[in-house]
Design an enzyme around this catalytic site. Sequence first.
Site, PDB file in Angstrom:
ATOM      1  N   VAL A  99     -11.614   2.453   2.635  1.00 33.14           N
ATOM      2  CA  VAL A  99     -11.101   3.461   1.403  1.00 33.14           C
ATOM      3  C   VAL A  99     -10.172   2.578   0.674  1.00 33.14           C
ATOM      4  O   VAL A  99      -9.410   1.610   1.132  1.00 33.14           O
ATOM      5  CB  VAL A  99     -10.562   4.772   1.970  1.00 33.14           C
ATOM      6  CG1 VAL A  99     -11.502   5.468   2.885  1.00 33.14           C
ATOM      7  CG2 VAL A  99      -9.442   4.433   2.918  1.00 33.14           C
ATOM      8  N   ASP A 157      -4.733   1.918  10.654  1.00 35.14           N
ATOM      9  CA  ASP A 157      -5.977   1.590  11.381  1.00 35.14           C
ATOM     10  C   ASP A 157      -6.066   1.098  12.811  1.00 35.14           C
ATOM     11  O   ASP A 157      -6.309   1.949  13.451  1.00 35.14           O
ATOM     12  CB  ASP A 157      -6.600   0.375  10.482  1.00 35.14           C
ATOM     13  CG  ASP A 157      -7.833  -0.023  10.727  1.00 35.14           C
ATOM     14  OD1 ASP A 157      -8.755   0.411  11.285  1.00 35.14           O
ATOM     15  OD2 ASP A 157      -8.327  -1.248   9.904  1.00 35.14           O
ATOM     16  N   ASP A 203      -6.017  -0.969  -1.539  1.00 36.08           N
ATOM     17  CA  ASP A 203      -6.539  -1.783  -2.394  1.00 36.08           C
ATOM     18  C   ASP A 203      -8.123  -2.241  -1.748  1.00 36.08           C
ATOM     19  O   ASP A 203      -8.238  -2.176  -0.613  1.00 36.08           O
ATOM     20  CB  ASP A 203      -5.825  -3.110  -2.322  1.00 36.08           C
ATOM     21  CG  ASP A 203      -5.710  -3.974  -1.426  1.00 36.08           C
ATOM     22  OD1 ASP A 203      -5.489  -3.202  -0.241  1.00 36.08           O
ATOM     23  OD2 ASP A 203      -6.117  -4.895  -1.180  1.00 36.08           O
ATOM     24  N   GLU A 207       3.907   4.531   5.590  1.00 32.65           N
ATOM     25  CA  GLU A 207       2.695   3.703   5.493  1.00 32.65           C
ATOM     26  C   GLU A 207       1.570   4.167   4.864  1.00 32.65           C
ATOM     27  O   GLU A 207       1.322   5.544   4.676  1.00 32.65           O
ATOM     28  CB  GLU A 207       2.073   3.181   6.910  1.00 32.65           C
ATOM     29  CG  GLU A 207       2.430   2.135   7.686  1.00 32.65           C
ATOM     30  CD  GLU A 207       1.715   0.864   6.941  1.00 32.65           C
ATOM     31  OE1 GLU A 207       1.184   1.047   5.954  1.00 32.65           O
ATOM     32  OE2 GLU A 207       1.625  -0.185   7.911  1.00 32.65           O
ATOM     33  N   GLY A 256       0.703  -1.331  -0.026  1.00 38.17           N
ATOM     34  CA  GLY A 256      -0.048   0.266   0.102  1.00 38.17           C
ATOM     35  C   GLY A 256       0.825   1.226   0.179  1.00 38.17           C
ATOM     36  O   GLY A 256       0.306   2.264  -0.649  1.00 38.17           O
ATOM     37  N   LYS A 265      -7.038   6.454  10.816  1.00 35.45           N
ATOM     38  CA  LYS A 265      -8.199   5.968  11.361  1.00 35.45           C
ATOM     39  C   LYS A 265      -8.430   6.161  12.713  1.00 35.45           C
ATOM     40  O   LYS A 265      -8.323   5.245  13.593  1.00 35.45           O
ATOM     41  CB  LYS A 265      -9.062   4.678  10.846  1.00 35.45           C
ATOM     42  CG  LYS A 265      -9.229   4.525   9.592  1.00 35.45           C
ATOM     43  CD  LYS A 265      -9.994   3.084   9.169  1.00 35.45           C
ATOM     44  CE  LYS A 265      -9.954   2.709   7.792  1.00 35.45           C
ATOM     45  NZ  LYS A 265     -10.403   1.533   7.256  1.00 35.45           N
ATOM     46  N   ARG A 284      -5.663  -0.030  -6.604  1.00 38.20           N
ATOM     47  CA  ARG A 284      -4.384   0.982  -5.952  1.00 38.20           C
ATOM     48  C   ARG A 284      -3.845   1.991  -6.771  1.00 38.20           C
ATOM     49  O   ARG A 284      -3.541   3.109  -6.409  1.00 38.20           O
ATOM     50  CB  ARG A 284      -3.341   0.082  -5.694  1.00 38.20           C
ATOM     51  CG  ARG A 284      -3.467  -1.084  -4.862  1.00 38.20           C
ATOM     52  CD  ARG A 284      -2.227  -1.864  -4.326  1.00 38.20           C
ATOM     53  NE  ARG A 284      -2.049  -3.172  -4.044  1.00 38.20           N
ATOM     54  CZ  ARG A 284      -2.327  -3.414  -2.565  1.00 38.20           C
ATOM     55  NH1 ARG A 284      -2.512  -2.372  -1.675  1.00 38.20           N
ATOM     56  NH2 ARG A 284      -2.338  -4.591  -1.698  1.00 38.20           N
TER      57      ARG A 284
HETATM   58  P1  IMP Z   1      -3.627  -2.243  10.957  1.00 37.61           P
HETATM   59  O1  IMP Z   1      -2.678  -3.072  11.655  1.00 37.61           O
HETATM   60  O2  IMP Z   1      -5.140  -2.338  11.618  1.00 37.61           O
HETATM   61  O3  IMP Z   1      -3.364  -0.723  11.645  1.00 37.61           O
HETATM   62  O4  IMP Z   1      -3.635  -2.375   9.620  1.00 37.61           O
HETATM   63  C1  IMP Z   1      -3.000  -1.336   8.712  1.00 37.61           C
HETATM   64  C2  IMP Z   1      -3.273  -1.886   7.403  1.00 37.61           C
HETATM   65  O5  IMP Z   1      -4.475  -2.548   6.939  1.00 37.61           O
HETATM   66  C3  IMP Z   1      -2.939  -0.863   6.407  1.00 37.61           C
HETATM   67  O6  IMP Z   1      -1.731  -1.120   6.072  1.00 37.61           O
HETATM   68  C4  IMP Z   1      -3.933  -1.665   5.140  1.00 37.61           C
HETATM   69  O7  IMP Z   1      -2.988  -2.721   4.309  1.00 37.61           O
HETATM   70  C5  IMP Z   1      -4.998  -2.179   5.734  1.00 37.61           C
HETATM   71  N1  IMP Z   1      -6.256  -1.408   5.678  1.00 37.61           N
HETATM   72  C6  IMP Z   1      -6.927  -0.817   6.825  1.00 37.61           C
HETATM   73  N2  IMP Z   1      -7.972  -0.007   6.616  1.00 37.61           N
HETATM   74  C7  IMP Z   1      -7.738  -0.093   5.355  1.00 37.61           C
HETATM   75  C8  IMP Z   1      -8.791   0.642   4.184  1.00 37.61           C
HETATM   76  O8  IMP Z   1      -9.857   1.192   4.522  1.00 37.61           O
HETATM   77  N3  IMP Z   1      -8.762   0.164   2.977  1.00 37.61           N
HETATM   78  C9  IMP Z   1      -7.517  -0.407   2.511  1.00 37.61           C
HETATM   79  N4  IMP Z   1      -6.738  -1.210   3.297  1.00 37.61           N
HETATM   80  C10 IMP Z   1      -6.826  -0.950   4.734  1.00 37.61           C
HETATM   81 MG    MG Z   2       0.015  -0.974   4.555  1.00 41.11          MG
END
Ligand code: IMP
Ligand code: MG
Length: 183
Positions: free
Chosen positions: A160, A110, A166, A106, A51, A138, A172
């Site tokens: 998103v 999330d 993606d 990054e 990403g 987020k 992407r």
């Molecule tokens: P985290 O470990 O929950 O912070 O996950 C982060 C990863 O989840 C990001 O690097 C993305 O690859 C994926 N991700 C989280 N939210 C989204 C979204 O809304 N769209 C696309 N990918 C997401």
């Molecule tokens: Mg990522």
Amino acid sequence: MSSNNQNKIIDPDYTLLISEQQIQQRTAEMAKKITRLYRTRVPILIGVLNGGFIFLADLIRYLDIDCEIDFLRISSYGDEKESSGHIKVLKPLSADIKGRHVIIVEDIVDSGLSIQFLSKMLEAFEPASLRIATFLRKKSRLKTDIQIDFIGFDIEDKYVVGYGLDEEQKKRNLRAVYVVEHK
Ligand code: IMP
Ligand code: MG
């Protein structure tokens, strides 16, 4: 350049959230701040695949300092939408970051579990400094208190796509960011 010539790949249930122009303006602002902070150093920016590659590509082209780049790849959620916190390194770093000024780049933070894992992993290589830049965050979903140094946009808890992000590995290449309404 406008985003409306990507009509064939913008699904009907996508709603524009951040325009190409807003993205470019904000990325330039972030780069200005990084340029100021790293004036006398040559940072190494580490893009998190898949990403993070588009944001990294734009961000470095707004920097007015020398920099290096590298990439690493970690496992994503797979079929699930939730981060498990169990993250596998699929492609390790190539560069030696010991004593270097590192910025992790990054696409989105999330839960924050991926970036927390990553930053702990990279700290073990003893960089001189380690900062985190993310295109999106987020905020309401954060499950860690990890400090993010550079944030493009704080967004609501919606799924998103575009600008590196993606939907089942596709979309992407959209130049703007869209909310996927059915998710
Ligand atoms: P985290 O470990 O929950 O912070 O996950 C982060 C990863 O989840 C990001 O690097 C993305 O690859 C994926 N991700 C989280 N939210 C989204 C979204 O809304 N769209 C696309 N990918 C997401
Ligand atoms: Mg990522």
